[in-house]
Design an enzyme around this catalytic site. Sequence first.
Site, PDB file in Angstrom:
ATOM      1  N   GLU A   1      80.616 181.473   5.946  1.00 19.55           N
ATOM      2  CA  GLU A   1      79.862 180.341   5.510  1.00 19.55           C
ATOM      3  C   GLU A   1      78.621 180.625   4.765  1.00 19.55           C
ATOM      4  OE1 GLU A   1      80.599 176.760   7.583  1.00 19.55           O
ATOM      5  OE2 GLU A   1      82.290 177.489   8.374  1.00 19.55           O
TER       6      GLU A   1
ATOM      7  N   ILE B   1      71.427 197.028  27.304  1.00 18.71           N
ATOM      8  CA  ILE B   1      71.450 196.541  28.929  1.00 18.71           C
ATOM      9  C   ILE B   1      72.628 197.273  29.615  1.00 18.71           C
ATOM     10  CG2 ILE B   1      71.114 194.935  30.746  1.00 18.71           C
ATOM     11  CD1 ILE B   1      69.257 193.217  28.545  1.00 18.71           C
TER      12      ILE B   1
END
Length: 384
Positions: free
Chosen positions: A364, A338
């Site tokens: 993680e 954008i």
Amino acid sequence: MALDAETRAEFLATIRRFVRERCVPAEKQVSETDAIPPAIVAEMKRLGLFGISIPTEYGGVGLGMEDEALTCFELGWTSPAFRSVAGTNIGIGSQGLVMDGTEAQKRAWLPRIASGEIVTSFALTEPEAGSDAASLRTRARREGDHYVLDGTKRFITNSPQAGLFTVMARSDPANKGAGGITAFLVETGTKGLSIGKPNKKMGQQGAHTADVVFEDCRVPAANVLGGVEGKGFYTAMKVLDRGRLHISAICIGLAERLLHEAASYAAGRKQFGQPIAGFQLIQAMLADCRTEILAARSMVLETARRRDRGEDVATDAACCKYFASEMVGRVADRAVQIHGGAGYMADYAVERFYRDARLFRIYEGTSQIQQIVIARGVLKELGA
Ligand code: COS
């Protein structure tokens, strides 16, 4: 413990103000200097941010998972490096102790972790053991009332600042699987423990990772987490289950910020004689961002509430991490799109966030590991 509605609203408003008035204006400086200003770290300590997940009897704020997620939505609005400063104390660095530590270990460490006096790190990953965490090679050999640790841990978040490590090491060489792994609490300054040079990273400047090396590192047997050998892998998995919800909530905060940046830019930027926000192809991207953020937010809050009720949410925490981290990647990509050419320039926050967001799909537990955990959960429910 869940906060009452009034306390919760006040706490979240304070965090929101801190993030928007103190962290956002410092983002560029943090990125350029690769350091969080000490005054901001001090303020984070004063706000209790290092101890939000630590029970009140050990000096923390004692938030439940839903309240922690709401806090992370606020923290996620700024560069992830700010969150990372306290992130290991809130999550993977402290939660092994909270879940499985002995009373003496909790009393010795948790108050100092909660106050931010010491930073904690979680040392699981190794050069040859990333996703396949159970194959770790760091050894722990018993010698009288000590264990001797040898091995290397890799990409360990906050290790350059850490005062305490939770280290997963193989204490039973005959057991090559999960049951041979023990978790140790190792203090910085212990002879034989050294920290490598901080890694140069794609993004998240201001958050630091490095190797942690153990060479003939003697650790008292009293520092076996929970006092029991062979439980380290299970502790690590439980810690990661919880951490995945925390990271998901951070992804949502960052996605909201990215959408804010993209929508603001689209409203101001004119092409073909009108703001680009008037073009339906831009609107489609904004709409997709908003929809996906709402979906992730709903997933995380629902799963956090279920965890607070004591339900096993391991599978759904992986669903949240998988969806939210992939979602923020898509949102970051659209935000850059954008912005057009400006989005590729370092002057705009979205350029930096695009790089920062890339890590969420990796640490993680990668998206592929989340898929494995989810699929195994589905099959287990089936009894297959
Ligand atoms: N909670 C408690 N115990 C768990 C668990 C969980 N969420 N997940 C697995 N376990 C237990 C299993 O029940 C099994 O127990 P037994 O030894 O009694 O059979 C043991 O742990 C081994 O489990 P499993 O066989 O599923 O282990 P795998 O080696 O196949 O690996 C994955 C499991 C892939 C899920 C694990 O290695 C993993 O999460 N890897 C990613 C690590 C990661 O996130 N690293 C990021 C860096 S740390 S910031």
